[in-house]
Design a protein around this motif. Structure first.
Motif, PDB file in Angstrom:
ATOM      1  N   PHE A  94     -13.864  -0.411   7.809  1.00 44.13           N
ATOM      2  CA  PHE A  94     -15.032  -0.406   6.932  1.00 44.13           C
ATOM      3  C   PHE A  94     -14.636   0.239   5.609  1.00 44.13           C
ATOM      4  N   LEU A  95     -15.387  -0.052   4.568  1.00 39.71           N
ATOM      5  CA  LEU A  95     -15.097   0.500   3.247  1.00 39.71           C
ATOM      6  C   LEU A  95     -16.325   1.213   2.688  1.00 39.71           C
ATOM      7  N   ASP A  96     -16.886   2.123   3.484  1.00 32.46           N
ATOM      8  CA  ASP A  96     -18.070   2.872   3.058  1.00 32.46           C
ATOM      9  C   ASP A  96     -17.717   4.133   2.278  1.00 32.46           C
ATOM     10  N   SER A  97     -16.493   4.634   2.458  1.00 34.90           N
ATOM     11  CA  SER A  97     -16.112   5.909   1.859  1.00 34.90           C
ATOM     12  C   SER A  97     -14.621   5.906   1.551  1.00 34.90           C
ATOM     13  N   ALA A  98     -14.188   6.884   0.768  1.00 34.62           N
ATOM     14  CA  ALA A  98     -12.770   6.997   0.443  1.00 34.62           C
ATOM     15  C   ALA A  98     -11.907   7.218   1.682  1.00 34.62           C
ATOM     16  N   PRO A  99     -12.295   8.094   2.640  1.00 33.88           N
ATOM     17  CA  PRO A  99     -11.476   8.241   3.846  1.00 33.88           C
ATOM     18  C   PRO A  99     -11.292   6.926   4.610  1.00 33.88           C
ATOM     19  N   GLN A 100     -12.343   6.109   4.692  1.00 36.35           N
ATOM     20  CA  GLN A 100     -12.218   4.824   5.374  1.00 36.35           C
ATOM     21  C   GLN A 100     -11.298   3.882   4.608  1.00 36.35           C
ATOM     22  N   ALA A 101     -11.417   3.887   3.279  1.00 31.34           N
ATOM     23  CA  ALA A 101     -10.554   3.039   2.458  1.00 31.34           C
ATOM     24  C   ALA A 101      -9.097   3.458   2.584  1.00 31.34           C
ATOM     25  N   LEU A 102      -8.843   4.772   2.641  1.00 29.16           N
ATOM     26  CA  LEU A 102      -7.476   5.269   2.791  1.00 29.16           C
ATOM     27  C   LEU A 102      -6.909   4.912   4.160  1.00 29.16           C
ATOM     28  N   ARG A 103      -7.753   4.924   5.185  1.00 30.36           N
ATOM     29  CA  ARG A 103      -7.313   4.525   6.524  1.00 30.36           C
ATOM     30  C   ARG A 103      -6.851   3.063   6.513  1.00 30.36           C
ATOM     31  N   PHE A 104      -7.610   2.210   5.850  1.00 28.84           N
ATOM     32  CA  PHE A 104      -7.215   0.809   5.734  1.00 28.84           C
ATOM     33  C   PHE A 104      -5.902   0.700   4.962  1.00 28.84           C
ATOM     34  N   HIS A 105      -5.773   1.477   3.891  1.00 26.17           N
ATOM     35  CA  HIS A 105      -4.565   1.392   3.061  1.00 26.17           C
ATOM     36  C   HIS A 105      -3.315   1.772   3.847  1.00 26.17           C
TER      37      HIS A 105
END
Length: 429
Positions: free
Chosen positions: A136-147
């Protein structure tokens, strides 16, 4: 001294804290406190760039505590888990270290005026397997996990000697899904420059799934058609009228019982307000669990609580709901700031009127398209290319100016340009 709590440091919450810090906090007329479960702020429309690695949160993020010290408000790190509207206090969850050690115990904060700006989260519509297998891309931590997962896959596929492609499936044909798809092709092309010689845009295959008849359903057909064409030229397979019934470790199961295989799956199919708001049993909600408000943006039945941003359910005179966009949060934050000051001075509060300035979709470095709403005629003007890209970037610059001021905002623009000239164009870790 009046105590004003703002819960949520997104676009609207941070802008409001900055404004009230300048007008009330600096003079000692009120104590302004911003509460957020994260320690830094990233403008939410840029989270797809954080996920792809085009944007580095270490250099482009705003540290709340440092920003608070400069702008005359206070910052409390914590997640809202309870609210007592009668006694006027909120409850924050305990904070633990990565090793599980208690850092800060659960605590309560009193308020005279509360502003809820908690934003939204992805709506999985209770689809089986989504929460277990999707990013999911709801927050910076989630976006970093995807990255991090993306870079690991780039390394893995760059070492393979065959022609197999990295399959990424994105559910949701709104702005987030569309912009992420384009950005991923951009960074896949960049990977070759930074030692991943076996990785390229040709070794990336993206499927964009939209349950409705068209991607970007909230935008004019001309924009959706232009975006669909650009995505197809990049290599994105756009699958409209494709509903997902489940997610598994192997990929998505569609409504017609077909398996769409993918190594990485992203869910970006709509948003809702976090479930705990409904569990509080305090507010009147709409179907997206947004808090229903009065014309002055106060929660219905709650004189001391304002609501703004994605969690705010404001129905316009024509029956349409104000959309969960950054421009909505910006406009709401401006009005709530005015009304808090007006209420202190015992002046009549202003009613909120939403002004739609149009929408833009940025397809990474390939194209930008959108429409601008004319202030005089109310008509929509289609724009694309360099002009659209300039307007798109300007929206972020306006946000930076709102939270930093003109001089520092412009200085940050200069620093960003210098950083982009010397640092890698792709975050590699």
């Amino acid at each position: 001294m009046q105590t004003i709590l703002i819960v949520g440091g997104g676009a609207g919450g941070l802008e409001l804290a900055t404004k009230l810090g300048k007008t009330l906090g600096k003079s000692g007329k009120a104590r302004i406190t911003l509460v957020d479960k994260n320690t830094s702020h990233i403008w939410k429309p840029l989270l797809h760039e954080v996920a792809s690695g085009s944007l580095d949160t270490d250099t482009d993020g705003v540290i709340y505590s440092a920003h608070a010290a400069r702008h005359h408000y206070h910052f409390q790190h914590g997640e809202l888990i309870g609210l007592d509207a009668g006694q006027k206090h909120i409850r924050l969850a305990a904070i633990y270290t990565d090793e599980g050690e208690l850092l800060v115990a659960e605590r309560s904060l009193p308020y005279d005026t509360l502003v809820l700006a908690i934003g939204s989260v992805s709506n999985d519509f209770k689809t089986p397997g989504v929460s277990q297998h999707c990013y999911f891309l709801d927050s910076a931590p989630q976006a970093l996990r995807f990255h991090r997962a993306l870079m690991n896959n780039f390394v893995r596929f760059s070492q393979q000697n065959d022609d197999r492609a990295l399959n990424i499936a994105i559910v949701g044909g709104g702005a987030t899904g569309v912009e992420l798809a384009a950005e991923l092709y951009h960074v896949a092309a960049l990977a070759k420059r930074y030692g991943l010689s076996g990785m390229s845009a040709q070794k990336l295959k993206i499927h964009l799934l939209e349950a409705g008849p068209s991607i970007l359903p909230a935008l004019p057909k001309r924009i959706a058609d232009a975006v669909r064409k650009e995505l197809s030229l990049l290599g994105v397979e756009v699958l409209e009228n494709t509903k997902v019934s489940a997610a598994t470790a192997e990929g998505f199961i569609t409504a017609d019982d077909q398996l769409l295989s993918a190594e990485m799956m992203v869910w970006a199919a709509g948003v809702k307000v976090p479930d705990f708001i409904a569990r509080l049993g305090i507010f009147k909600l709409n179907r997206l669990q947004q808090i229903l408000v009065t014309p002055e943006l106060k929660a219905k039945g709650q004189e001391a609580i304002y609501v703004l941003g994605d969690c705010c359910g404001f129905q316009q005179q024509d029956g349409r709901w104000v959309p969960p966009r950054a421009q909505s949060a910006h406009q709401m934050a401006s009005l709530v700031g005015q009304n808090i000051v007006r209420q202190r001075r015992q002046k009549p509060l202003k009613a909120f009127v939403y002004k739609d300035h149009g929408s833009l979709v940025n397809l990474s470095r390939y194209s930008t398209v959108g429409n601008l709403m004319g202030n005089l005629t109310g008509n929509s003007m289609f724009i694309e290319g360099k002009l659209a890209r300039f307007v798109y970037i300007s929206l972020y610059r306006m946000h930076q100016i709102a939270i930093h001021g003109w001089w520092k905002g412009m200085l940050l623009v200069l620093v960003e340009k210098m950083n982009r000239a010397v640092r890698p164009k792709l975050k590699l870790h």
